[in-house]
Write a protein that holds these residues in place. Structure first.
Motif, PDB file in Angstrom:
ATOM      1  N   VAL A   1      98.080  22.878  -7.216  1.00 41.96           N
ATOM      2  CA  VAL A   1      99.524  22.919  -7.452  1.00 41.96           C
ATOM      3  C   VAL A   1      99.847  24.098  -8.358  1.00 41.96           C
ATOM      4  O   VAL A   1      99.237  24.280  -9.407  1.00 41.96           O
ATOM      5  N   THR A   2     100.813  24.920  -7.938  1.00 45.77           N
ATOM      6  CA  THR A   2     101.228  26.084  -8.727  1.00 45.77           C
ATOM      7  C   THR A   2     102.638  25.938  -9.284  1.00 45.77           C
ATOM      8  O   THR A   2     102.999  26.638 -10.215  1.00 45.77           O
ATOM      9  N   SER A   3     103.435  25.019  -8.740  1.00 40.69           N
ATOM     10  CA  SER A   3     104.836  24.902  -9.132  1.00 40.69           C
ATOM     11  C   SER A   3     105.238  23.446  -9.340  1.00 40.69           C
ATOM     12  O   SER A   3     105.001  22.601  -8.479  1.00 40.69           O
ATOM     13  N   LEU A   4     105.867  23.186 -10.503  1.00 38.62           N
ATOM     14  CA  LEU A   4     106.392  21.856 -10.807  1.00 38.62           C
ATOM     15  C   LEU A   4     107.899  21.950 -10.956  1.00 38.62           C
ATOM     16  O   LEU A   4     108.400  22.766 -11.722  1.00 38.62           O
ATOM     17  N   GLY A   5     108.627  21.100 -10.247  1.00 42.11           N
ATOM     18  CA  GLY A   5     110.085  21.117 -10.294  1.00 42.11           C
ATOM     19  C   GLY A   5     110.644  20.513 -11.573  1.00 42.11           C
ATOM     20  O   GLY A   5     109.930  19.896 -12.367  1.00 42.11           O
TER      21      GLY A   5
END
Length: 183
Positions: free
Chosen positions: A64-68
């Motif tokens: 995972v590279t992006s967390l909202g």
């Protein structure tokens, strides 16, 4: 009842690459989720994805590279998390994760968003070696944080360390902007 969730890597031969907005936020099992296993194909978690999963203690974020925004907001039993591949953290991402003690960030993380770790009252350790800017209220009310080293940080948002009542040592050799009410 403890609930462990394992997300499949494909559905009808289509790879799952993102867990969408609010997937578990309004779920009837939200408060029962204790563990989540994501497949290596998932690179992004959406807005509110695990918000208020108050019994979540473990999640793997291997690719995972992006967390909202609000991704883990009020996940009050989450004690540690490895963010070693994260490049983007949304606003309020870990706010009110009151048992979060330790966070590992990769060298590629250069900024932390608004309220990112606000009110993580047990947070004692975080490596910020390559972070150049902190958003507003980033560590506001992190009452267990005693020292912080920001060797490459040039900009601190307003209220970044407000109410950090245990903070006794801070290293800011490159800082050029300290916004209002930072400390």
């Amino acid at each position: 009842t403890a609930t462990e969730i394992e997300i499949p890597s494909t559905v009808k031969n289509i790879p799952i690459t993102k867990i969408g907005d609010s997937v578990f936020y309004n779920s009837s099992v939200r408060t029962e989720i204790t563990s989540v296993t994501l497949p290596s194909t998932v690179t992004s978690l959406g807005y509110n994805c695990f918000r208020n999963c108050s019994n979540l203690t473990q999640i793997n974020l291997q690719n995972v590279t992006s967390l909202g925004q609000y991704c883990f907001y009020y996940c009050t039993k989450l004690a540690s998390i490895d963010l070693s591949n994260i490049t983007s953290l949304g606003d309020y991402c870990f706010q009110n994760c009151s048992n979060l003690i330790e966070v590992t960030l990769p060298n590629t993380t250069t900024s932390l968003s608004n309220y990112c770790f606000a009110s993580c009252t047990k947070l004692a350790s975080i490596n910020l070696s390559n972070v150049t800017s902190l958003g507003q209220h980033c560590f506001n009310n992190c009452t267990n944080l005693t020292s912080i080293d920001l060797p490459n940080t040039t900009s601190l948002g307003s209220y970044s360390f407000a109410s950090c009542t245990s903070l006794t040592s801070i290293n800011l050799p490159l800082v050029t902007t300290i916004s209002a009410y930072c400390f």
